[in-house]
Design an enzyme around this catalytic site. Structure first.
Site, PDB file in Angstrom:
ATOM      1  N   ARG A   3     -10.422   1.196   7.732  1.00 50.74           N
ATOM      2  CA  ARG A   3      -9.883  -0.138   7.972  1.00 50.74           C
ATOM      3  C   ARG A   3     -10.872  -1.032   8.715  1.00 50.74           C
ATOM      4  NH1 ARG A   3      -3.956   0.305   7.984  1.00 50.74           N
ATOM      5  NH2 ARG A   3      -2.993  -1.516   8.882  1.00 50.74           N
ATOM      6  N   ARG A  40      10.726  -1.494  12.295  1.00 45.60           N
ATOM      7  CA  ARG A  40       9.435  -0.991  12.781  1.00 45.60           C
ATOM      8  C   ARG A  40       8.991  -1.858  13.956  1.00 45.60           C
ATOM      9  NH1 ARG A  40       4.706   0.193   8.411  1.00 45.60           N
ATOM     10  NH2 ARG A  40       3.414  -1.056   9.799  1.00 45.60           N
ATOM     11  N   ARG A  94      -1.115  -9.106  12.871  1.00 48.12           N
ATOM     12  CA  ARG A  94      -1.656  -8.035  12.003  1.00 48.12           C
ATOM     13  C   ARG A  94      -2.432  -8.636  10.836  1.00 48.12           C
ATOM     14  NH1 ARG A  94       3.855  -5.482  10.883  1.00 48.12           N
ATOM     15  NH2 ARG A  94       2.850  -4.319   9.223  1.00 48.12           N
ATOM     16  N   LYS A 108       0.829  -1.218   0.000  1.00 44.83           N
ATOM     17  CA  LYS A 108       0.000   0.000   0.000  1.00 44.83           C
ATOM     18  C   LYS A 108       0.864   1.268   0.000  1.00 44.83           C
ATOM     19  CE  LYS A 108      -2.120  -1.059   3.878  1.00 44.83           C
ATOM     20  NZ  LYS A 108      -1.493  -2.363   4.205  1.00 44.83           N
ATOM     21  N   ARG A 167      11.874  -6.158   5.679  1.00 39.54           N
ATOM     22  CA  ARG A 167      11.860  -4.750   6.099  1.00 39.54           C
ATOM     23  C   ARG A 167      12.325  -4.616   7.557  1.00 39.54           C
ATOM     24  NH1 ARG A 167       6.317  -1.526   5.908  1.00 39.54           N
ATOM     25  NH2 ARG A 167       5.891  -2.811   7.732  1.00 39.54           N
TER      26      ARG A 167
HETATM   27  P1  AP5 Z   1       4.665  -1.413   2.062  1.00 38.34           P
HETATM   28  O1  AP5 Z   1       4.498  -0.649   0.822  1.00 38.34           O
HETATM   29  O2  AP5 Z   1       5.050  -0.702   3.318  1.00 38.34           O
HETATM   30  O3  AP5 Z   1       3.338  -2.280   2.331  1.00 38.34           O
HETATM   31  P2  AP5 Z   1       2.081  -1.902   3.196  1.00 38.34           P
HETATM   32  O4  AP5 Z   1       0.942  -2.663   2.634  1.00 38.34           O
HETATM   33  O5  AP5 Z   1       1.957  -0.414   3.315  1.00 38.34           O
HETATM   34  O6  AP5 Z   1       2.558  -2.567   4.562  1.00 38.34           O
HETATM   35  P3  AP5 Z   1       2.533  -2.020   6.030  1.00 38.34           P
HETATM   36  O7  AP5 Z   1       3.226  -3.057   6.870  1.00 38.34           O
HETATM   37  O8  AP5 Z   1       3.074  -0.641   6.126  1.00 38.34           O
HETATM   38  O9  AP5 Z   1       0.989  -2.044   6.257  1.00 38.34           O
HETATM   39  P4  AP5 Z   1       0.158  -2.116   7.540  1.00 38.34           P
HETATM   40  O10 AP5 Z   1      -1.209  -2.095   7.018  1.00 38.34           O
HETATM   41  O11 AP5 Z   1       0.484  -3.237   8.465  1.00 38.34           O
HETATM   42  O12 AP5 Z   1       0.685  -0.843   8.323  1.00 38.34           O
HETATM   43  P5  AP5 Z   1       0.105   0.612   8.544  1.00 38.34           P
HETATM   44  O13 AP5 Z   1       1.267   1.491   8.647  1.00 38.34           O
HETATM   45  O14 AP5 Z   1      -0.990   0.919   7.610  1.00 38.34           O
HETATM   46  O15 AP5 Z   1       5.701  -2.597   1.771  1.00 38.34           O
HETATM   47  C1  AP5 Z   1       6.156  -3.454   2.790  1.00 38.34           C
HETATM   48  C2  AP5 Z   1       7.563  -3.941   2.399  1.00 38.34           C
HETATM   49  O16 AP5 Z   1       7.465  -4.713   1.206  1.00 38.34           O
HETATM   50  C3  AP5 Z   1       8.541  -2.788   2.095  1.00 38.34           C
HETATM   51  O17 AP5 Z   1       9.800  -3.135   2.550  1.00 38.34           O
HETATM   52  C4  AP5 Z   1       8.499  -2.687   0.560  1.00 38.34           C
HETATM   53  O18 AP5 Z   1       9.697  -2.197   0.027  1.00 38.34           O
HETATM   54  C5  AP5 Z   1       8.247  -4.133   0.145  1.00 38.34           C
HETATM   55  N1  AP5 Z   1       7.440  -4.258  -1.084  1.00 38.34           N
HETATM   56  C6  AP5 Z   1       6.334  -3.533  -1.427  1.00 38.34           C
HETATM   57  N2  AP5 Z   1       5.848  -3.949  -2.619  1.00 38.34           N
HETATM   58  C7  AP5 Z   1       6.666  -4.964  -3.019  1.00 38.34           C
HETATM   59  C8  AP5 Z   1       6.681  -5.791  -4.186  1.00 38.34           C
HETATM   60  N3  AP5 Z   1       5.749  -5.696  -5.156  1.00 38.34           N
HETATM   61  N4  AP5 Z   1       7.644  -6.716  -4.279  1.00 38.34           N
HETATM   62  C9  AP5 Z   1       8.600  -6.860  -3.301  1.00 38.34           C
HETATM   63  N5  AP5 Z   1       8.657  -6.092  -2.182  1.00 38.34           N
HETATM   64  C10 AP5 Z   1       7.693  -5.153  -2.057  1.00 38.34           C
HETATM   65  O19 AP5 Z   1      -0.598   0.446   9.987  1.00 38.34           O
HETATM   66  C11 AP5 Z   1       0.196   0.183  11.121  1.00 38.34           C
HETATM   67  C12 AP5 Z   1      -0.702   0.174  12.346  1.00 38.34           C
HETATM   68  O20 AP5 Z   1      -1.317   1.459  12.506  1.00 38.34           O
HETATM   69  C13 AP5 Z   1      -1.869  -0.809  12.340  1.00 38.34           C
HETATM   70  O21 AP5 Z   1      -1.488  -2.109  12.729  1.00 38.34           O
HETATM   71  C14 AP5 Z   1      -2.798  -0.137  13.361  1.00 38.34           C
HETATM   72  O22 AP5 Z   1      -2.321  -0.359  14.689  1.00 38.34           O
HETATM   73  C15 AP5 Z   1      -2.620   1.330  13.047  1.00 38.34           C
HETATM   74  N6  AP5 Z   1      -3.589   1.835  12.056  1.00 38.34           N
HETATM   75  C16 AP5 Z   1      -3.299   2.376  10.834  1.00 38.34           C
HETATM   76  N7  AP5 Z   1      -4.409   2.743  10.203  1.00 38.34           N
HETATM   77  C17 AP5 Z   1      -5.429   2.427  11.031  1.00 38.34           C
HETATM   78  C18 AP5 Z   1      -6.842   2.557  10.928  1.00 38.34           C
HETATM   79  N8  AP5 Z   1      -7.425   3.086   9.840  1.00 38.34           N
HETATM   80  N9  AP5 Z   1      -7.602   2.110  11.955  1.00 38.34           N
HETATM   81  C19 AP5 Z   1      -7.032   1.597  13.076  1.00 38.34           C
HETATM   82  N10 AP5 Z   1      -5.712   1.453  13.240  1.00 38.34           N
HETATM   83  C20 AP5 Z   1      -4.904   1.864  12.217  1.00 38.34           C
END
Ligand code: AP5
Length: 190
Positions: A88, A133, A144, A13, A127
Site C-alpha cells: 500500500r 467498522r 482514508r 477490493k 456499510r
Molecule cells: P469492499 O469490498 O469492502 O471495498 P474495499 O475496497 O475492500 O473497501 P475497504 O473500506 O475495506 O478498504 P480499505 O482499503 O479502506 O480498508 P482495508 O481493510 O484494506 O466494499 C465496500 C462496501 O461497498 C461493501 O459494503 C460492499 O458490499 C460494497 N460494494 C463493493 N462493490 C460494490 C459495487 N460494485 N457496487 C455497490 N456496492 C459495492 O484497510 C483498513 C485499514 O487497515 C487501513 O486504513 C490501514 O489503517 C490498515 N492497513 C491495511 N493494509 C495496510 C497496509 N498494507 N499498510 C498499512 N496499513 C494498512
C-alpha cells in the site's frame, strides 16, 4: 496465480477478492482483515495498530510487511494467492518485491479498481449502517481517501512500469465488475 487488488477504500477490493479467489482456487489474503484480527485477539501488534486504523492512517511499513509476508509465502506453497490491501506504499512494494523475488513468488498481475469518489463514500456510509467498522465515519472515510491518493496511488505507476497493471472500471454492479476483471485476466469460464 499471484494477484494484487489495488483500489481506494470502497472500490470493492474485499468483495471482488473473495469472488475471484473462489473462482481461481487461490487464497485470499486481506491486510485489513488480518490487522483487524490482531486487534480482536488483543495481540501486541493489535495494540500497536488499533488507534492508527481507527483514525484511517496507515500502519508502519515494517509492521505490515512482517505480518503479511509469512501468509503470502505459505499461500505460495499452496498454489497461489490474491492479496487485497498490501502493498500500500512504495516502501512496502519495493520490500515485498525483493522478498518475493528471492522466493520465486513475484506478482503476476495487479488489478486496479477505479471508481468515482462520490460512489466510494456512499458505499462506505451504507456499510457503516450495517457493520459499524470503526473507520467508516464520514470524516475518517474522507481521510482514508486522502491517504490513498498520497500514499497508495503512486503504486499504479510502479506496477505499470513492470507491465503488470490491469485497470478496471469499478463503478458498476458487483457482478459486472467481476466479469470485467475475469475478462481482463483472461481467466476464462468457471
Ligand atoms: P469492499 O469490498 O469492502 O471495498 P474495499 O475496497 O475492500 O473497501 P475497504 O473500506 O475495506 O478498504 P480499505 O482499503 O479502506 O480498508 P482495508 O481493510 O484494506 O466494499 C465496500 C462496501 O461497498 C461493501 O459494503 C460492499 O458490499 C460494497 N460494494 C463493493 N462493490 C460494490 C459495487 N460494485 N457496487 C455497490 N456496492 C459495492 O484497510 C483498513 C485499514 O487497515 C487501513 O486504513 C490501514 O489503517 C490498515 N492497513 C491495511 N493494509 C495496510 C497496509 N498494507 N499498510 C498499512 N496499513 C494498512
Amino acid at each position: 496465480m499471484r494477484l494484487l487488488l489495488l483500489g481506494a477504500p470502497g472500490s470493492g477490493k474485499g468483495t471482488q477478492a473473495t469472488m475471484l479467489a473462489k473462482r481461481l482456487g487461490i487464497e485470499h489474503l486481506s491486510s485489513g482483515d488480518l490487522l483487524r484480527l490482531e486487534i480482536e485477539r488483543r495481540t501486541p501488534l493489535g495494540a500497536q495498530v488499533g488507534d492508527l486504523m481507527a483514525a484511517g492512517d496507515l500502519v508502519p511499513d515494517e509492521l505490515v510487511i512482517d505480518l503479511m509476508m509469512p501468509y503470502v509465502e505459505a499461500a505460495n506453497d499452496r498454489g497461489g494467492w490474491l492479496v487485497d490491501g498490501f502493498p500500500r506504499t512504495l516502501g512496502q512494494a519495493e520490500r515485498a518485491y525483493e522478498l518475493a523475488r528471492a522466493r520465486d513468488a513475484l506478482l503476476e498481475r495487479v488489478v486496479h479498481l477505479v471508481a468515482d469518489a462520490d460512489q466510494l463514500v456512499d458505499r462506505l456510509l451504507a456499510r457503516a449502517h450495517k457493520e459499524g467498522r470503526a473507520d467508516d465515519t464520514e470524516a475518517t472515510i474522507r481521510h482514508r481517501m486522502e491517504v490513498y491518493t498520497k500514499q497508495t496511488e503512486p503504486l499504479k505507476q510502479f506496477y505499470a512500469d513492470r507491465g503488470l497493471l490491469l485497470e478496471v472500471d469499478a463503478n458498476g454492479p458487483v457482478e459486472q465488475v467481476n466479469a470485467e476483471i475475469i475478462a481482463g485476466l483472461g481467466a476464462g469460464a468457471a
